[in-house]
Design a protein around this motif. Structure first.
Motif, PDB file in Angstrom:
ATOM      1  N   TYR A 168       0.841  -1.205   0.000  1.00  0.00           N
ATOM      2  CA  TYR A 168       0.000   0.000   0.000  1.00  0.00           C
ATOM      3  C   TYR A 168       0.875   1.254   0.000  1.00  0.00           C
ATOM      4  O   TYR A 168       1.763   1.394   0.860  1.00  0.00           O
ATOM      5  N   SER A 243      -6.120   9.586   4.092  1.00  0.00           N
ATOM      6  CA  SER A 243      -6.320   9.313   2.668  1.00  0.00           C
ATOM      7  C   SER A 243      -6.969   7.949   2.554  1.00  0.00           C
ATOM      8  O   SER A 243      -7.200   7.269   3.547  1.00  0.00           O
ATOM      9  N   GLY A 244      -7.256   7.576   1.330  1.00  0.00           N
ATOM     10  CA  GLY A 244      -7.706   6.212   1.087  1.00  0.00           C
ATOM     11  C   GLY A 244      -9.200   6.035   0.910  1.00  0.00           C
ATOM     12  O   GLY A 244      -9.640   5.098   0.258  1.00  0.00           O
ATOM     13  N   GLU A 245      -9.992   6.914   1.518  1.00  0.00           N
ATOM     14  CA  GLU A 245     -11.453   6.774   1.450  1.00  0.00           C
ATOM     15  C   GLU A 245     -12.070   8.124   1.823  1.00  0.00           C
ATOM     16  O   GLU A 245     -11.406   8.970   2.430  1.00  0.00           O
ATOM     17  N   PRO A 246     -13.337   8.326   1.466  1.00  0.00           N
ATOM     18  CA  PRO A 246     -13.993   9.585   1.845  1.00  0.00           C
ATOM     19  C   PRO A 246     -14.107   9.688   3.363  1.00  0.00           C
ATOM     20  O   PRO A 246     -14.131   8.687   4.061  1.00  0.00           O
ATOM     21  N   ASP A 267      -7.486  16.273   4.741  1.00  0.00           N
ATOM     22  CA  ASP A 267      -7.754  15.233   3.740  1.00  0.00           C
ATOM     23  C   ASP A 267      -6.630  15.231   2.707  1.00  0.00           C
ATOM     24  O   ASP A 267      -6.033  16.274   2.428  1.00  0.00           O
ATOM     25  N   SER A 268      -6.373  14.091   2.130  1.00  0.00           N
ATOM     26  CA  SER A 268      -5.419  13.996   1.025  1.00  0.00           C
ATOM     27  C   SER A 268      -5.643  12.666   0.325  1.00  0.00           C
ATOM     28  O   SER A 268      -6.280  11.775   0.870  1.00  0.00           O
ATOM     29  N   GLY A 269      -5.097  12.560  -0.886  1.00  0.00           N
ATOM     30  CA  GLY A 269      -5.056  11.236  -1.486  1.00  0.00           C
ATOM     31  C   GLY A 269      -5.745  11.087  -2.821  1.00  0.00           C
ATOM     32  O   GLY A 269      -6.909  11.428  -2.967  1.00  0.00           O
ATOM     33  N   SER A 270      -4.989  10.544  -3.762  1.00  0.00           N
ATOM     34  CA  SER A 270      -5.568  10.235  -5.078  1.00  0.00           C
ATOM     35  C   SER A 270      -5.528   8.722  -5.270  1.00  0.00           C
ATOM     36  O   SER A 270      -6.414   8.023  -4.808  1.00  0.00           O
ATOM     37  N   GLY A 272      -2.766   5.044  -5.722  1.00  0.00           N
ATOM     38  CA  GLY A 272      -1.417   4.500  -5.587  1.00  0.00           C
ATOM     39  C   GLY A 272      -0.574   4.761  -6.831  1.00  0.00           C
ATOM     40  O   GLY A 272       0.597   5.143  -6.739  1.00  0.00           O
ATOM     41  N   ASP A 336     -13.085   8.174  -9.954  1.00  0.00           N
ATOM     42  CA  ASP A 336     -13.664   8.775  -8.744  1.00  0.00           C
ATOM     43  C   ASP A 336     -14.574   9.934  -9.130  1.00  0.00           C
ATOM     44  O   ASP A 336     -14.593  10.367 -10.284  1.00  0.00           O
ATOM     45  N   ARG A 361     -16.464   6.550  -5.723  1.00  0.00           N
ATOM     46  CA  ARG A 361     -16.174   6.114  -7.084  1.00  0.00           C
ATOM     47  C   ARG A 361     -17.448   6.264  -7.917  1.00  0.00           C
ATOM     48  O   ARG A 361     -18.555   6.079  -7.412  1.00  0.00           O
ATOM     49  N   LYS A 458      -9.441   0.523   4.727  1.00  0.00           N
ATOM     50  CA  LYS A 458     -10.562   1.238   4.133  1.00  0.00           C
ATOM     51  C   LYS A 458     -11.839   0.447   4.415  1.00  0.00           C
ATOM     52  O   LYS A 458     -11.855  -0.769   4.250  1.00  0.00           O
TER      53      LYS A 458
END
Ligand code: 8LH
Length: 481
Positions: A168, A243-246, A267-270, A272, A336, A361, A458
């Motif tokens: 991950y 990150s990883g999920e809403p 919050d962050s994250g797009s 992998g 997403d 998504r 997640k």
């Protein structure tokens, strides 16, 4: 573009000893606050360089672009980019790796230069490998340190990374950023039995300033701590980034976590594949996330046409790396859903924003009797209710020709103990609230605290048996025909 754009070069080069002034809000003051038109001119030049680089090094892109009639020399504007460069999808990457194992014919550096191998979980089908060169690892560390600085973290802060250290990218990306920031990296990890209790114990001893994980895990960890007699508000956390999920951009969930820990949530994250994945990531003063366009160029697009939607509208993020050499992603469709805006920001950064974060998504959408709803909207609505016990499950099923939704909601321990009347009142409250928030009626079940399993990763809260139901009908039809 001159010295005005700090450490902006192709191939990317970073001064690993660089730090901004201690009192600076920005890591790269000019690059973060420059007029958008100036930045876009620099991005266009970078896109031209990257497309030429990918054309020269990756048969994958040559093939794709030949089919679409695109050649890097055609790229004269950002409009050309969205109009002429086809999107790529995760399925394309998987197919390229199946045909050219292990890294696919979009690996643009010699195999010997691969420094880290990460990948997708591969729970459905063939996993995809991410090959990251050493230079790219530096780029990732520098980008993440910069965004963690924007969230308020500083050299010397202790930062607990409470996510699984496996393939991950979330945990590793946070760790690389913490190291480059000159923080005390505390890679606690997650995922083994009993780890949550121990994590709570360590947080209580170490009093770190920063915490990284998934929103679901942070809530589970707080519940564990409280059960073990510890008060998460006394962990001394200041910055919790997720990150990883809403969750972290959903006001009711963000407030729940902020209240549990007395800390600020970011919050962050797009994805992998798009690491440095913090390229959509929050700042101390600006709610939601910023699109750090000079790290990864983000276009929020219509899911069918892949053309940018106007600011203020919903679309799917399409991402392009600007600082990666090993497996650069050029117009990777995320699948997403988000809304982007382009307003002046409280932090002064001139980046477009995702004020609601990533909603979910596109294919997570549940349609019940013509109404569309996302699982994150259900979670947001439940988190607004005093008495919500912290977990729920959404069952989608087919009754005859109609889809039905049943939501199984935990009540908190204190109210649960108060007996049947309180439970019944909560039932009515949940039903009315979800009806008014989602615009549709669902079947509600109220269950005891801790009925639904917790996760340290997640959350998977939707159980959809419509496909199984359809399959059963088909079998029955076969038998009776
Ligand atoms: C999100 C968010 C978010 C990711 N809000 N949904 O953790 C960051 C990277 C490493 C990650 O999770 O990558 P992975 O495992 O490839 O999953 C990507 C998906 O996770 C992404 O497409 C989104 O659906 C979701 N996600 N960060 C909401 N902040």
């Amino acid at each position: 573009m001159t010295a005005a754009m700090e450490q902006w070069s192709w191939p990317p080069r970073f001064d690993d000893g660089y730090f901004p002034q201690a009192d600076s809000r920005y890591w790269f003051p000019h690059r973060e606050t420059m007029p958008q038109a100036e930045r876009e001119a620099a991005i266009l030049a970078r896109l031209q360089a990257i497309c030429a680089y990918a054309w020269d090094h990756a048969p994958f892109y040559r093939r794709k672009w030949d089919e679409a009639g695109f050649h890097p020399s055609h790229l004269k504007s950002l409009e050309d980019f969205e109009e002429k460069v086809p999107v790529i999808r995760k399925a394309d990457l998987r197919a390229a790796q199946a045909a050219h194992p292990p890294f696919g014919d979009y690996l643009c550096v010699p195999d010997a230069e691969v420094f880290h191998v990460h990948g997708t979980s591969g729970t459905t089908g063939r996993p995809t490998a991410f090959a990251v060169s050493q230079g790219d690892w530096r780029a990732i560390a520098n980008a993440h340190a910069r965004i963690m600085w924007a969230m308020g973290m500083r050299p010397g802060d202790t930062i607990c990374v409470a996510a699984i250290f496996s393939l991950y990218m979330g945990s590793w990306g946070a760790l690389a950023g913490a190291e480059r920031l000159g923080a005390k990296a505390f890679p606690f990890g997650a995922g083994a039995a009993g780890m949550s209790s121990r994590c709570a114990q360590w947080l209580d001893i170490l009093k770190p300033a920063g915490f990284y994980g998934t929103p679901t895990y942070a809530i589970h960890l707080a519940e564990t701590a409280i059960r073990d007699g510890l008060d998460p508000r006394r962990f001394g956390l200041k910055y919790m980034f997720f990150s990883g999920e809403p969750g972290a951009s959903i006001p009711s969930i963000r407030e729940r976590i902020e209240d549990l820990y007395a800390a600020k949530v970011y919050d962050s994250g797009s994805m992998g594949e798009m690491t440095p994945w913090m390229h959509v990531g929050g700042s101390r003063e600006t709610p939601g996330m910023l699109c750090w366009q000079d790290i990864v160029y983000t276009e929020v697009c219509d899911p069918q046409t892949h053309r940018r939607v106007p600011y203020g509208q919903r679309g799917t993020p399409v991402y392009t790396h600007l600082e990666r050499m090993s497996q650069p992603m050029i117009r990777l469709e995320s699948g997403d859903l988000t809304v982007w805006t382009n307003d002046p920001t409280p932090c002064g950064r001139t980046y477009p924003q995702l004020p609601m974060g990533i909603i979910g998504r596109v294919d997570d959408m549940i349609t019940i009797r013509g109404e569309n709803v996302y699982p994150s909207e259900i979670e947001a609505a439940l988190c607004q209710l005093p008495g919500y016990g912290g977990e729920h499950r959404i069952f989608i099923t087919r009754e005859g020709t109609m889809d039905e939704m049943m939501i199984s909601v935990e009540l908190d321990p204190e109210r649960w103990e108060r007996g049947e009347d309180v439970r019944r009142a909560f039932h009515a409250q949940v039903a009315a609230h979800l009806h008014s928030m989602l615009g549709l009626r669902s079947v509600i079940e109220i269950v005891a605290p801790n009925t639904h399993p917790r996760t340290d990763f997640k959350a998977k809260r939707v159980i959809d048996d419509r496909a199984a139901f359809a399959e059963m009908l088909r079998r029955q039809e076969k038998v009776s025909s």
